[in-house]
Design a protein around this motif. Sequence first.
Motif, PDB file in Angstrom:
ATOM      1  N   PRO A  79       9.810  -8.536   8.995  1.00  0.00           N
ATOM      2  CA  PRO A  79      11.034  -7.932   9.539  1.00  0.00           C
ATOM      3  C   PRO A  79      11.597  -6.792   8.695  1.00  0.00           C
ATOM      4  CG  PRO A  79      11.139 -10.307   9.765  1.00  0.00           C
ATOM      5  CD  PRO A  79       9.897 -10.007   8.972  1.00  0.00           C
ATOM      6  N   ASN A  80      11.515  -6.916   7.356  1.00  0.00           N
ATOM      7  CA  ASN A  80      12.104  -5.909   6.481  1.00  0.00           C
ATOM      8  C   ASN A  80      11.093  -5.175   5.617  1.00  0.00           C
ATOM      9  OD1 ASN A  80      14.794  -6.580   7.304  1.00  0.00           O
ATOM     10  ND2 ASN A  80      14.660  -8.404   6.018  1.00  0.00           N
ATOM     11  N   LEU A  81       9.792  -5.383   5.910  1.00  0.00           N
ATOM     12  CA  LEU A  81       8.762  -4.758   5.078  1.00  0.00           C
ATOM     13  C   LEU A  81       7.454  -4.635   5.845  1.00  0.00           C
ATOM     14  CD1 LEU A  81       7.875  -3.965   2.024  1.00  0.00           C
ATOM     15  CD2 LEU A  81       6.871  -6.244   2.015  1.00  0.00           C
ATOM     16  N   THR A  82       6.789  -3.480   5.679  1.00  0.00           N
ATOM     17  CA  THR A  82       5.416  -3.328   6.151  1.00  0.00           C
ATOM     18  C   THR A  82       4.565  -2.890   4.969  1.00  0.00           C
ATOM     19  OG1 THR A  82       5.752  -1.008   6.815  1.00  0.00           O
ATOM     20  CG2 THR A  82       6.111  -2.709   8.501  1.00  0.00           C
ATOM     21  N   ALA A  83       3.318  -3.337   4.947  1.00  0.00           N
ATOM     22  CA  ALA A  83       2.396  -2.983   3.861  1.00  0.00           C
ATOM     23  C   ALA A  83       0.991  -2.877   4.426  1.00  0.00           C
ATOM     24  CB  ALA A  83       2.447  -4.023   2.740  1.00  0.00           C
ATOM     25  N   SER A  84       0.293  -1.805   4.079  1.00  0.00           N
ATOM     26  CA  SER A  84      -1.092  -1.634   4.523  1.00  0.00           C
ATOM     27  C   SER A  84      -1.926  -1.139   3.352  1.00  0.00           C
ATOM     28  CB  SER A  84      -1.186  -0.649   5.685  1.00  0.00           C
ATOM     29  OG  SER A  84      -0.780   0.654   5.277  1.00  0.00           O
ATOM     30  N   TYR A  85      -3.212  -1.496   3.390  1.00  0.00           N
ATOM     31  CA  TYR A  85      -4.138  -1.131   2.312  1.00  0.00           C
ATOM     32  C   TYR A  85      -5.522  -0.969   2.898  1.00  0.00           C
ATOM     33  CZ  TYR A  85      -6.843  -1.679  -2.039  1.00  0.00           C
ATOM     34  OH  TYR A  85      -7.707  -1.496  -3.087  1.00  0.00           O
ATOM     35  N   ASP A  86      -6.222   0.099   2.509  1.00  0.00           N
ATOM     36  CA  ASP A  86      -7.556   0.360   3.056  1.00  0.00           C
ATOM     37  C   ASP A  86      -8.649   0.321   1.996  1.00  0.00           C
ATOM     38  OD1 ASP A  86      -7.168   2.690   1.628  1.00  0.00           O
ATOM     39  OD2 ASP A  86      -7.249   4.037   3.356  1.00  0.00           O
ATOM     40  N   GLY A  87      -8.321  -0.184   0.810  1.00  0.00           N
ATOM     41  CA  GLY A  87      -9.272  -0.194  -0.290  1.00  0.00           C
ATOM     42  C   GLY A  87      -9.050   0.929  -1.278  1.00  0.00           C
ATOM     43  N   ASN A  88      -8.312   1.954  -0.859  1.00  0.00           N
ATOM     44  CA  ASN A  88      -7.989   3.075  -1.744  1.00  0.00           C
ATOM     45  C   ASN A  88      -6.488   3.332  -1.813  1.00  0.00           C
ATOM     46  OD1 ASN A  88      -8.434   5.489  -3.367  1.00  0.00           O
ATOM     47  ND2 ASN A  88      -7.978   6.660  -1.510  1.00  0.00           N
ATOM     48  N   VAL A  89      -5.812   3.261  -0.674  1.00  0.00           N
ATOM     49  CA  VAL A  89      -4.399   3.616  -0.605  1.00  0.00           C
ATOM     50  C   VAL A  89      -3.567   2.414  -0.174  1.00  0.00           C
ATOM     51  CG1 VAL A  89      -2.695   5.184   0.386  1.00  0.00           C
ATOM     52  CG2 VAL A  89      -5.049   5.970   0.038  1.00  0.00           C
ATOM     53  N   LEU A  90      -2.522   2.118  -0.942  1.00  0.00           N
ATOM     54  CA  LEU A  90      -1.524   1.118  -0.570  1.00  0.00           C
ATOM     55  C   LEU A  90      -0.285   1.850  -0.085  1.00  0.00           C
ATOM     56  CD1 LEU A  90      -0.271  -1.800  -0.594  1.00  0.00           C
ATOM     57  CD2 LEU A  90       0.491  -1.275  -2.932  1.00  0.00           C
ATOM     58  N   LYS A  91       0.209   1.470   1.096  1.00  0.00           N
ATOM     59  CA  LYS A  91       1.436   2.053   1.631  1.00  0.00           C
ATOM     60  C   LYS A  91       2.410   0.933   1.953  1.00  0.00           C
ATOM     61  CE  LYS A  91      -0.683   6.229   3.590  1.00  0.00           C
ATOM     62  NZ  LYS A  91      -0.804   7.109   4.782  1.00  0.00           N
ATOM     63  N   LYS A  98      14.514  -0.784  -3.264  1.00  0.00           N
ATOM     64  CA  LYS A  98      14.640  -2.077  -3.923  1.00  0.00           C
ATOM     65  C   LYS A  98      13.948  -3.165  -3.103  1.00  0.00           C
ATOM     66  CE  LYS A  98      17.881  -5.266  -6.092  1.00  0.00           C
ATOM     67  NZ  LYS A  98      17.259  -6.479  -5.532  1.00  0.00           N
ATOM     68  N   GLY A  99      13.977  -3.015  -1.775  1.00  0.00           N
ATOM     69  CA  GLY A  99      13.273  -3.962  -0.923  1.00  0.00           C
ATOM     70  C   GLY A  99      11.776  -3.965  -1.186  1.00  0.00           C
ATOM     71  N   ILE A 100      11.257  -2.826  -1.633  1.00  0.00           N
ATOM     72  CA  ILE A 100       9.835  -2.749  -2.007  1.00  0.00           C
ATOM     73  C   ILE A 100       9.597  -3.421  -3.358  1.00  0.00           C
ATOM     74  CG2 ILE A 100       8.017  -1.162  -2.763  1.00  0.00           C
ATOM     75  CD1 ILE A 100       8.864   0.700  -0.546  1.00  0.00           C
ATOM     76  N   THR A 101      10.367  -3.035  -4.380  1.00  0.00           N
ATOM     77  CA  THR A 101      10.141  -3.600  -5.709  1.00  0.00           C
ATOM     78  C   THR A 101      10.384  -5.106  -5.734  1.00  0.00           C
ATOM     79  OG1 THR A 101      12.404  -3.012  -6.408  1.00  0.00           O
ATOM     80  CG2 THR A 101      10.637  -1.439  -6.894  1.00  0.00           C
ATOM     81  N   ASP A 102      11.262  -5.599  -4.855  1.00  0.00           N
ATOM     82  CA  ASP A 102      11.493  -7.045  -4.772  1.00  0.00           C
ATOM     83  C   ASP A 102      10.244  -7.798  -4.316  1.00  0.00           C
ATOM     84  OD1 ASP A 102      14.061  -6.875  -5.652  1.00  0.00           O
ATOM     85  OD2 ASP A 102      14.998  -7.042  -3.687  1.00  0.00           O
ATOM     86  N   ASP A 222       9.607   7.393  -2.199  1.00  0.00           N
ATOM     87  CA  ASP A 222      10.727   7.930  -1.423  1.00  0.00           C
ATOM     88  C   ASP A 222      11.869   6.934  -1.575  1.00  0.00           C
ATOM     89  OD1 ASP A 222      12.602   8.724   0.484  1.00  0.00           O
ATOM     90  OD2 ASP A 222      11.085   9.340   1.944  1.00  0.00           O
ATOM     91  N   LYS A 223      12.765   7.207  -2.521  1.00  0.00           N
ATOM     92  CA  LYS A 223      13.861   6.281  -2.798  1.00  0.00           C
ATOM     93  C   LYS A 223      14.826   6.194  -1.617  1.00  0.00           C
ATOM     94  CE  LYS A 223      15.178   8.237  -6.689  1.00  0.00           C
ATOM     95  NZ  LYS A 223      15.995   8.448  -7.914  1.00  0.00           N
ATOM     96  N   GLU A 224      15.029   7.307  -0.944  1.00  0.00           N
ATOM     97  CA  GLU A 224      16.011   7.356   0.140  1.00  0.00           C
ATOM     98  C   GLU A 224      15.568   6.539   1.348  1.00  0.00           C
ATOM     99  OE1 GLU A 224      18.895  10.802   1.680  1.00  0.00           O
ATOM    100  OE2 GLU A 224      16.784  11.207   2.109  1.00  0.00           O
ATOM    101  N   ASN A 225      14.269   6.571   1.654  1.00  0.00           N
ATOM    102  CA  ASN A 225      13.776   5.906   2.863  1.00  0.00           C
ATOM    103  C   ASN A 225      12.961   4.639   2.583  1.00  0.00           C
ATOM    104  OD1 ASN A 225      14.734   7.843   4.940  1.00  0.00           O
ATOM    105  ND2 ASN A 225      13.408   9.264   3.837  1.00  0.00           N
ATOM    106  N   GLY A 226      12.897   4.213   1.330  1.00  0.00           N
ATOM    107  CA  GLY A 226      12.207   2.968   1.003  1.00  0.00           C
ATOM    108  C   GLY A 226      10.709   3.021   1.231  1.00  0.00           C
ATOM    109  N   VAL A 227      10.036   3.975   0.575  1.00  0.00           N
ATOM    110  CA  VAL A 227       8.588   4.149   0.748  1.00  0.00           C
ATOM    111  C   VAL A 227       7.917   4.163  -0.627  1.00  0.00           C
ATOM    112  CG1 VAL A 227       6.767   5.732   1.513  1.00  0.00           C
ATOM    113  CG2 VAL A 227       8.807   5.414   2.921  1.00  0.00           C
ATOM    114  N   LEU A 228       6.781   3.492  -0.720  1.00  0.00           N
ATOM    115  CA  LEU A 228       5.925   3.558  -1.904  1.00  0.00           C
ATOM    116  C   LEU A 228       4.485   3.710  -1.453  1.00  0.00           C
ATOM    117  CD1 LEU A 228       5.276   3.237  -4.962  1.00  0.00           C
ATOM    118  CD2 LEU A 228       5.127   0.763  -4.541  1.00  0.00           C
TER     119      LEU A 228
END
Length: 239
Positions: A79-91, A98-102, A222-228
């Motif tokens: 609900p509050n997080l999406t994460a994808s990984y293809d073997g090279n890139v983590l998004k 902060k929702g990401i670092t948590d 992207d600190k403003e939009n919660g992206v790593l």
Amino acid sequence: MRKVILLISALFSAGTMNAAYAENKTPDCDSLNIMLMSMKDGLDINANWRTTGSSPKKFKTVSVGDSNKTDPSFDISCPNLTASYDGNVLKMKADSYKGITDHLYKQLNRGVDLYNYRWYTDPKVKADFKVDKYSFDLERLLLTDGYIKMPEGGSISKKQSFIPNTAVISYKINGGELKPLLVNKNVTKYSSDFKAAKTIDIYHKNPDMARRGFGVERIFVDKENGVLEIYKEHVFPPK
């Protein structure tokens, strides 16, 4: 008749296994964490969460990512997080940074190694283990030696003397010009830029990675939009 029974049994078992597999691959978002772990030969990126075990008081951990040598990719939606990984890139994308670092596994200030080389001085008996590394603290947004912040505005310490003159870290703030962070074994003053930035784009290259060690070549925040975004391999920009 016996063949029919065996076929039905096999189909039933396969269906049960598929259902169990699907259940295990559905993440428990409350216990979900993304682990960035430097191993012997590379950076392992895994997503882990808890799932119910044989009794309510027992649980087991499900892990997807580089722990699966056949297919390291994953695509997770909470609900509050999406994460994808293809073997090279983590998004990763969350309601806030902060929702990401948590959701990053709490180790060494939630850092990721830009460069890591580990070895034994006596490999035959595996004695005297050594590690050369420098990292980026994803929580405090600082360059570290893996543990503490590397001082700004001067030469690297003797502890970091393994870093070659040709190792470079550069960054862009809010999509602007490319600026040096580490060049010719000197760390520039950068943290005030990072504190005020909406987006931070870090690029890294170290020629040692071609023959020993490993690392990360790009980090986008992207600190403003919660992206790593973390890239194991990426082209270093010309400017």
